[in-house]
Design a protein around this motif. Sequence first.
Motif, mmCIF file in Angstrom:
data_model
loop_
_atom_site.group_PDB
_atom_site.id
_atom_site.type_symbol
_atom_site.label_atom_id
_atom_site.label_comp_id
_atom_site.label_asym_id
_atom_site.label_seq_id
_atom_site.Cartn_x
_atom_site.Cartn_y
_atom_site.Cartn_z
ATOM 1 N N ILE A 1 38.609 25.725 38.612
ATOM 2 C CA ILE A 1 39.787 26.550 38.914
ATOM 3 C C ILE A 1 40.577 26.644 37.619
ATOM 4 O O ILE A 1 40.981 25.621 37.056
ATOM 5 N N ALA A 2 40.771 27.872 37.119
ATOM 6 C CA ALA A 2 41.439 28.044 35.822
ATOM 7 C C ALA A 2 42.355 29.263 35.856
ATOM 8 O O ALA A 2 42.094 30.237 36.561
ATOM 9 N N GLY A 3 43.440 29.197 35.065
ATOM 10 C CA GLY A 3 44.340 30.348 34.963
ATOM 11 C C GLY A 3 43.732 31.409 34.052
ATOM 12 O O GLY A 3 42.933 31.089 33.174
ATOM 13 N N SER A 4 43.969 32.738 34.314
ATOM 14 C CA SER A 4 45.019 33.235 35.190
ATOM 15 C C SER A 4 44.446 33.991 36.398
ATOM 16 O O SER A 4 43.292 34.395 36.373
ATOM 17 N N GLY A 5 45.305 34.202 37.405
ATOM 18 C CA GLY A 5 44.853 34.727 38.696
ATOM 19 C C GLY A 5 44.297 36.134 38.680
ATOM 20 O O GLY A 5 43.459 36.490 39.498
ATOM 21 N N MET A 6 44.781 36.979 37.746
ATOM 22 C CA MET A 6 44.271 38.358 37.654
ATOM 23 C C MET A 6 43.362 38.522 36.434
ATOM 24 O O MET A 6 43.084 39.639 36.000
ATOM 25 N N VAL A 7 42.943 37.380 35.857
ATOM 26 C CA VAL A 7 42.035 37.358 34.697
ATOM 27 C C VAL A 7 42.657 38.098 33.503
ATOM 28 O O VAL A 7 41.959 38.726 32.715
ATOM 29 N N THR A 8 43.976 38.037 33.389
ATOM 30 C CA THR A 8 44.652 38.744 32.290
ATOM 31 C C THR A 8 44.736 37.895 31.033
ATOM 32 O O THR A 8 45.042 38.393 29.957
#
Length: 456
Positions: free
Chosen positions: A328-335
């Motif tokens: 689980i890695a940031g970011s949520g919108m793959v930005t």
Amino acid sequence: MKTIKVHFLGASGTVTGSKFLLETPAQNILIDCGMFQGLKELREQNWKDFPFDVSTIDTVLLTHGHLDHSGYLPRLVSQGFTGKIMGTAPTLEITKIILLDSAKINEEDAERANKENYSKHHPALPFYSIKDAEQTIKLFSSVKKDEWHSLSEHIKYRFRYNGHIIGATFIELELFSKIFVFSGDIGRQQDLLLYPPEKPQWADYLFLESTYGNKLHPKESVSEKLVTLINQTVHNRGALIIPSFAVERLQALMFLLWKMYNERRIPNLPIFIDSPMGNNVLGVFEKFAAWHKIPIKEFRAMKKRMNIITSYKETWQTIDDPRPKIVIAGSGMVTGGRVLTYLKQLIDESNTTVLLVGYQAEGTRGRQLLEGAHELKFFGKYYPVKANVQHIESLSAHADQVGILEWLSEIKNIPENTFLIHGEPTALQTLRVKVEDTFSWKVTIPKQNQSFELPV
């Protein structure tokens, strides 16, 4: 008769960049100060100066800490804002974490762009620096929820619990005896971590989020879908990569996986949490336990079960780890964020699964993946997408259409105007019709940079 001039400077006709400026006879107040995300023409607006003399703004009130509600603050400060930035204590903690993390990423991105020469700008500059973020944090002032706080003789406000993320609130602002309600982002009635949102009782003017104004959350079982994907990951000896928002979504996923493991519904495979910002947010959950539902003992046991990554070296060790794994890695919108490092190495592997777990705004890499993109561009290069892309929408931290209508259900009066904000065009239009049909209220959909004079 006095009037209040409301300027819609963001999240108007779109989901991101939340900014609403109120010019009053006594003070100028900015509700939220977010940056635009997603489409390039929106992101380019972030680089423009604020369309108003920022030195005349007295106060900023924050509904919550997400970047699209707080991420423009350092730019506001660098342009001359010197007033107070008010929010609940957990909101300001979250905002501090997000701004510092975002500043660090901005600096790293600019440095990489200059080094590898893939920016059109010479030199590429960070959107704001760590120093800018630190100057902004000095202006923070926390206030208690549920209590009225005065800004002047005729202006007072209070923050009320709204679910969505830890610390999030809606704002009731009394201006010359009229109540202005800013919904912020409305949370869900049934949330893994948070209590149900409270509801406003009165609103002369209502500013209502519409993110899911045209949708109902699916009734899918998140845990059943996770069990299937995790078993497939073990069978394929691959990686399940979950791009995640660092605030609330990350903690919800951790809690869900921990519960499933304890109930022996998933095998004992390693779970890596790679989000420096998310790790800091875990501390906010421990510090403000009254704001969420997880008993602190369970929260600490959950943290122990996870492999929490604290260095870039560990990121590479995780990528090289041959075992089937969940990341689980940031970011949520793959930005941006650490998830890009994993995708760069693993998105062209057929035994990789990418699981998107929430709203993917227009123009983001997450939306591209959702719509079946065969390649993805980051760090100036294209990478072929051979991974299996999946989506779970029911983990969203936003109320759906039914949830929004439920949130409105206890308002005793008929608002003089209801402004729909924070939604894409279809969501805004669908919710407008629904609110008009359900309540017979006057509903307006403001455009970006539009202003309204409201009598008080």
